[in-house]
Design an enzyme around this catalytic site. Structure first.
Site, mmCIF file in Angstrom:
data_model
loop_
_atom_site.group_PDB
_atom_site.id
_atom_site.type_symbol
_atom_site.label_atom_id
_atom_site.label_comp_id
_atom_site.label_asym_id
_atom_site.label_seq_id
_atom_site.Cartn_x
_atom_site.Cartn_y
_atom_site.Cartn_z
ATOM 1 N N HIS A 215 33.213 39.380 39.114
ATOM 2 C CA HIS A 215 32.265 38.799 38.166
ATOM 3 C C HIS A 215 30.907 38.564 38.815
ATOM 4 C CE1 HIS A 215 35.185 37.484 34.868
ATOM 5 N NE2 HIS A 215 35.936 38.095 35.776
ATOM 6 N N GLN B 120 32.858 50.965 47.834
ATOM 7 C CA GLN B 120 33.496 51.749 46.783
ATOM 8 C C GLN B 120 32.537 52.684 46.043
ATOM 9 O OE1 GLN B 120 36.939 50.274 44.537
ATOM 10 N NE2 GLN B 120 35.650 50.379 42.718
ATOM 11 N N TRP C 52 37.209 46.703 35.354
ATOM 12 C CA TRP C 52 36.110 47.353 34.645
ATOM 13 C C TRP C 52 35.019 47.857 35.576
ATOM 14 C CZ3 TRP C 52 35.681 50.273 30.938
ATOM 15 C CH2 TRP C 52 34.472 50.546 30.297
ATOM 16 N N ASN C 53 34.698 47.107 36.633
ATOM 17 C CA ASN C 53 33.705 47.606 37.584
ATOM 18 C C ASN C 53 34.143 48.940 38.163
ATOM 19 O OD1 ASN C 53 31.923 45.381 37.395
ATOM 20 N ND2 ASN C 53 33.147 44.211 38.844
ATOM 21 N N ALA D 166 44.790 40.828 33.143
ATOM 22 C CA ALA D 166 43.690 40.583 32.219
ATOM 23 C C ALA D 166 43.349 41.815 31.390
ATOM 24 C CB ALA D 166 42.473 40.069 33.009
ATOM 25 N N ASP E 76 28.678 33.318 32.478
ATOM 26 C CA ASP E 76 29.887 34.141 32.364
ATOM 27 C C ASP E 76 30.690 33.658 31.157
ATOM 28 O OD1 ASP E 76 32.723 35.048 32.908
ATOM 29 O OD2 ASP E 76 31.771 35.856 34.695
#
Length: 490
Positions: A23, A371, A389-390, A409, A131
């Site tokens: 996040h 990454q 998701w990233n 999640a 957030d």
């Protein structure tokens, strides 16, 4: 234009991420995008993560309107702060102890009382961007009379599922047992005949009144009170889902992929990798890049479970056998904390000889990797991912096919979209045995479907590149967000 911008009073925005790597990283990228437009940003981390973010000064030097501030998470200094199994401890403390501290900070920043020496240089706070899992910030901002825009760092398709969870519970489609996992879900508009129950967010597997499920339901009810929603996605990828979410919010800003939009806006080829490193709470082992340089183009399967997923030793060994038996070179991220706490005492057991030999021949193991750079390397031909998701967006941007093993999640939803909707990978959900791992890696890297998957992911990669260009949807949506923030100047 720059002179005019400097003469006008600039907005001052506070960004408040949920205190975990996945996040913090996209929200810090958003902070840099806003600062590049001249907006002042106060980026608030918990004290624990503030200390881990070691390159704060370098980022502030590059973006002079970026200011860092820390706030207590209310936990003891020796608390492990691992979401698994301490999620409820963390969010309870954030709500009860960090919430009041945030309100005090907002009062200081809106009234211009001294918070720190840098505060004298800042205009009064005009907006909070929080957030979506920290919706107590909406209450804190309401008390001082400033607007709140929420950010969800997950996919639009998973956000829409979360927003529909109360309806699914009411209709008896959640929670569900293993025997109901393959039943189709009918209570998420626009996703009919796509979602099976096993593809719903992991909270839908939790029993009635489970505290984690209650938390997510509460947050996704509260988030609709925000004046807008920022999503790290792009219109061409999730347009149909975005139209459904728009029914819940006054404004939607789809401005992803954030890491690519930052590079596009600033125009620095080195910015993407340097910003990613600066936003990391873990030390990257860059030796893996030299190893990749020695491998053939498209030959390597990259394996990473993200920063949160835990494995049992049995699962670790099943993956290991599958990787070695697949015959493909592999770069594998095995975090020092990847095993469940109950499994740590078994971690030093003797590794089977065939795994040691196979890894020496074709593998490279690191604790953490850069990454974005890895996925962009020409040697990487596939990505075995937890479907965070990233990671999913980074793979799309790099045009790398995915083998999905979701656990937590939103990951369950993401993997279904990768395999069934976008058709840019295969879904290995709810399976972890060496034969399946081996078979699916071979199919992804060399099978008949690889060409079809590769063409599909290449098309989405091109769409992503278009979206962050000057005529693109994400570029335009960011301009709209910046314009809207300017109207809030106190």
């Amino acid at each position: 234009m720059e002179t005019e911008m400097n003469l006008q009073p600039q907005p001052h925005v506070l960004l408040f991420p949920f205190p975990v790597q996945g996040h913090i990283k996209p929200m810090l990228t958003l902070a840099q995008l806003l600062c590049h437009s001249g907006i002042h940003v106060t980026f608030v981390n918990t004290e624990h993560n503030h200390l881990l973010l070691t390159q704060r000064e370098a980022l502030s030097a590059r973006f002079p309107t970026l200011h860092f501030h820390s706030i207590s998470d209310g936990l003891p200094s020796d608390h492990p702060r691992s979401l698994n199994p301490y999620f409820i401890d963390i969010v309870t403390s954030l709500r009860s102890k960090t919430g009041p501290l945030l309100h005090q900070l907002l009062v200081s920043l809106t009234s211009k009382t001294d918070v720190d020496s840098a505060a004298d240089q800042l205009p009064p706070l005009s907006c909070v961007i929080t957030d979506g899992l920290m919706c107590f910030a909406i209450d804190a901002a309401d008390k001082v009379g400033i607007q709140v825009i929420a950010v969800r760092t997950s996919s639009a398709c998973s956000v829409w599922c979360y927003l529909c969870v109360p309806k699914l519970i009411e209709e008896g489609q959640a929670p569900f047992g293993d025997e109901e996992s393959d039943k189709m879900v009918l209570g998420v508009p626009g996703m009919e005949y796509i979602l099976r129950r096993r593809d719903l967010p992991s909270i839908c597997r939790a029993p009635t009144n489970h505290t984690v499920r209650q938390f997510f339901v509460e947050e996704h009810i509260a988030i609709t009170r925000a004046s807008g929603l920022i999503l790290n996605t792009f219109d061409e990828l999730e347009s149909s889902v975005l139209s459904h979410i728009a029914s819940k919010f006054p404004k939607i800003y789809a401005i992803g992929p954030l890491h690519a939009l930052l590079q596009s806006r600033v125009g620095d080829d080195d910015l993407s990798s340097s910003s990613a490193a600066a936003a990391s709470l873990r030390r990257e082992d860059r030796r893996c890049m030299m190893w990749l340089d020695s491998q053939e183009a498209g030959s390597v399967i990259f394996v990473s479970y993200g920063s949160l997923v835990k494995l049992t030793r049995v699962q670790l060994l099943e993956f290991w056998h599958g990787l070695v038996n697949s015959g493909s070179p592999f770069l594998w991220v095995i975090r020092s904390d990847v095993l469940h706490s109950t499994e740590v005492e078994h971690a030093n057991r003797v590794t089977p000889v065939e795994l040691e030999m196979g890894t020496k021949e074709r593998g490279f193991i690191v604790d953490w990797a850069p990454q974005e750079e890895v996925l962009a390397h020409e040697a990487v031909g596939g990505f075995l991912t937890h479907s965070g998701w990233n990671s999913t967006l980074q793979a799309i941007w790099a045009g790398v096919p995915m083998l999905c093993w979701p656990q937590l999640a939103d990951q369950q939803v993401n993997s279904r979209w990768v395999g069934e909707v976008w058709k840019i990978g295969v879904d290995m959900k709810d399976t972890c045995d060496r034969a399946t791992v081996e078979t699916m890696i071979k199919a992804l890297m060399h099978g008949e479907e690889r060409e079809v998957i590769s063409r599909a992911v290449d098309q989405y990669a091109k769409s992503a590149r278009t979206s962050v260009g000057e005529a693109g949807s994400s570029y335009h949506n960011l301009e709209t967000l910046i314009s809207d923030l300017r109207t809030l100047v106190i």
